[in-house]
Design an enzyme around this catalytic site. Structure first.
Site, mmCIF file in Angstrom:
data_model
loop_
_atom_site.group_PDB
_atom_site.id
_atom_site.type_symbol
_atom_site.label_atom_id
_atom_site.label_comp_id
_atom_site.label_asym_id
_atom_site.label_seq_id
_atom_site.Cartn_x
_atom_site.Cartn_y
_atom_site.Cartn_z
ATOM 1 N N SER A 301 0.794 -1.241 0.111
ATOM 2 C CA SER A 301 -0.050 0.031 0.176
ATOM 3 C C SER A 301 0.918 1.154 -0.009
ATOM 4 C CB SER A 301 -0.959 -0.007 0.787
ATOM 5 O OG SER A 301 -1.789 0.765 1.034
ATOM 6 N N ASP A 395 -8.130 -5.916 -5.670
ATOM 7 C CA ASP A 395 -8.283 -5.022 -5.012
ATOM 8 C C ASP A 395 -8.781 -3.535 -4.845
ATOM 9 O OD1 ASP A 395 -6.859 -2.350 -3.978
ATOM 10 O OD2 ASP A 395 -5.002 -2.997 -4.543
ATOM 11 N N HIS A 426 -6.703 -6.207 -1.542
ATOM 12 C CA HIS A 426 -5.295 -5.526 -1.671
ATOM 13 C C HIS A 426 -4.210 -6.284 -0.582
ATOM 14 C CE1 HIS A 426 -3.475 -1.253 -1.325
ATOM 15 N NE2 HIS A 426 -3.464 -1.268 -0.008
#
Length: 484
Positions: A301, A395, A426
């Site tokens: 991320s 995601d 994700h």
């Protein structure tokens, strides 16, 4: 079904009461004797007392042949990313049973899974050989009871906080019939407990508070030197250590690095100061047990965005694992010495609410292909090391595959590779971390949607973890003598 949400049993299985001998050491005051095989009647070895919990008016009887049901997990204590074997013995042939796994995290939140099986002709169930008929998953999944754990409370994420001090203790139970819900009156036919550790024997955790750098260093046992890795998570901030502990158990010296909302670091991420990450890289390489001259970086991320910037500007970084991030600066500019890369603003008015009330952030990221945002691209054409892009195609935070493809097109030839997984969300983590498709995080008024489908996500975690380990070892040097 007699009671929705409880257990349904096949009436043809029931036979008369059977009187079973109590094994030595398990009777009152440790004496052998006889006892009716009635679930709920418990003889405590510690107190040498009898107790009968509250239960329904008609006591549940064991089917004949099931009074000595055995549940085993091998090995009983293991690293959380390693497979184990679960076996149930002592059932009746073709008996319908529910296998249930559950644990409580450090906040007391319970996570559980269950799967329905029919015993084979020998009265055994092995999830590695026998297909689950239904439940939290279906089909043959040797680790399904671990990989498909889900929280009792919506929007909770299973994260080990005390990595070095204790394991997750997973209780495995076999229940007669089809058990759809948790009933405290329901006594299992058999049970056992598995320990799932995030550090191997001898791995040392060292808190880091040197200069501006904050985090925790995980060192494998032995004199070293070991290949060095920096491990980072994302936009929630704080310090998350479980992946670093597992990497150290594979023979890497790993710095779990915080970069905001931890200790005396800024509470809010205003900008990415690359000199902070450069200081962390130099600190790690100066450690006497860390083998240079280069190191690896793993990030997910926002941490992936940082990892790619480190690979671009810091010559010490020779191997980078980018997991579901961006390849442009979003929300926070990057500063490094005299350099400043402007950020693309978040368009928060575009966020959407999902069917369960979580925030889908995918639309708040402007299209990076817009020429107006060219100056916000991380200049990956300068990268001299290697990059492994790990992409979950389901995601719901942002279009990770697009970002990876745009970066790869600008990078030097043969310097990058994309692993792309349909159905994965994700939060692609080491195997053993169940899918978290929505969770509450620091700094957001509602839970965030991460996306992903349980079975393809589990496959992605299993495959990508092995690829990540091989990638780091290939470009940082062998860890064969230090793996646990």
């Amino acid at each position: 079904m007699s009671r929705m949400g409880a257990c349904h049993r096949e009436s043809g299985d029931w036979q008369e009461f059977r009187v079973q001998p109590v094994p030595a050491g398990h009777g009152v005051m440790g004496q052998e004797g006889s006892a009716l095989a009635i679930p709920g009647l418990m003889i405590s070895k510690e107190s040498s007392s009898l107790s009968l919990p509250l239960q329904s008016p008609r006591p549940r009887l064991y089917p004949a042949g099931c009074a000595m049901v055995e549940v085993t997990v091998t090995p009983q204590s293991s690293l959380a990313d390693r497979p184990v074997q679960i076996r149930v013995r002592g059932l009746s042939p073709s008996q319908l049973v529910t296998l249930r796994a559950w644990l409580k995290d450090e906040q007391g939140e319970r996570f559980q899974s269950r799967a329905f099986f029919r015993a084979d002709g020998a009265g055994e169930v092995d999830p590695g050989l026998h297909a689950a008929l239904g439940g939290s998953y279906s089909g043959v999944w040797p680790m399904g009871l671990f990989w498909f754990l889900q929280p009792d409370t919506l929007f909770r994420r299973l994260v080990k906080r005390d990595v070095a001090g204790s394991p997750f203790r997973v209780r495995l139970e076999v229940l007669d019939g089809l058990c759809l819900d948790t009933d405290p009156r329901e006594q299992p036919l058999g049970c056992c407990e598995a320990e799932r550790w995030y550090v191997g024997p001898g791995v040392q955790r060292v808190p880091i508070r040197e200069g501006r750098v904050r985090g925790a260093l995980f060192l494998p046992p032995g004199p070293g030197p070991f290949p060095g890795v920096i491990d980072m998570f994302g936009g929630a901030g704080g310090l998350i250590e479980f992946r670093a502990g597992l990497l150290a158990s594979q023979g890497f010296a790993v710095l779990a690095l915080a970069f905001f909302a931890y200790d005396d670091l800024p509470r809010v991420l205003a900008q990415l100061d690359l000199e902070y990450f450069e200081e962390a890289a130099e600190l790690l390489l100066q450690h006497p047990k860390v083998r240079g001259p280069g190191l690896g970086v793993v990030g997910v991320s926002k941490g992936a965005e940082v990892a790619l910037a480190m690979a671009t500007f810091l010559p010490q970084v020779v191997a980078t694992v980018w997991i579901n991030g961006t390849t442009f600066l979003y929300g926070n500019p990057l500063v490094y010495k005299e350099l400043r890369i402007p950020a693309i603003p978040y368009y928060t008015e575009r966020l959407l609410f999902t069917e369960v009330g979580a925030i889908d952030n995918s639309a708040i990221f402007a299209d990076p292909r817009d020429p107006a945002y060219h100056a916000s691209a991380i200049p990956v054409e300068k990268i001299r090391g290697k990059v492994l892009f790990v992409v979950g195609e389901a995601d719901r935070s942002f279009n990770s595959k697009l970002f990876a493809e745009l970066a790869l097109a600008r990078m030097p030839p043969e310097s990058g590779r994309i692993l792309s997984y349909p159905g994965a969300g994700h939060l692609i983590e080491p195997p053993g971390s169940p899918l978290c498709s929505n969770s509450s995080i620091r700094g957001t008024p509602r839970p965030v949607a991460w996306g992903g489908e349980p079975q393809p996500h589990a496959r992605a975690q299993q495959h990508s973890w092995q690829e990540i380990l091989q990638f780091l070892e290939l470009h940082l040097g062998s860890v064969a003598t230090t793996k646990l």
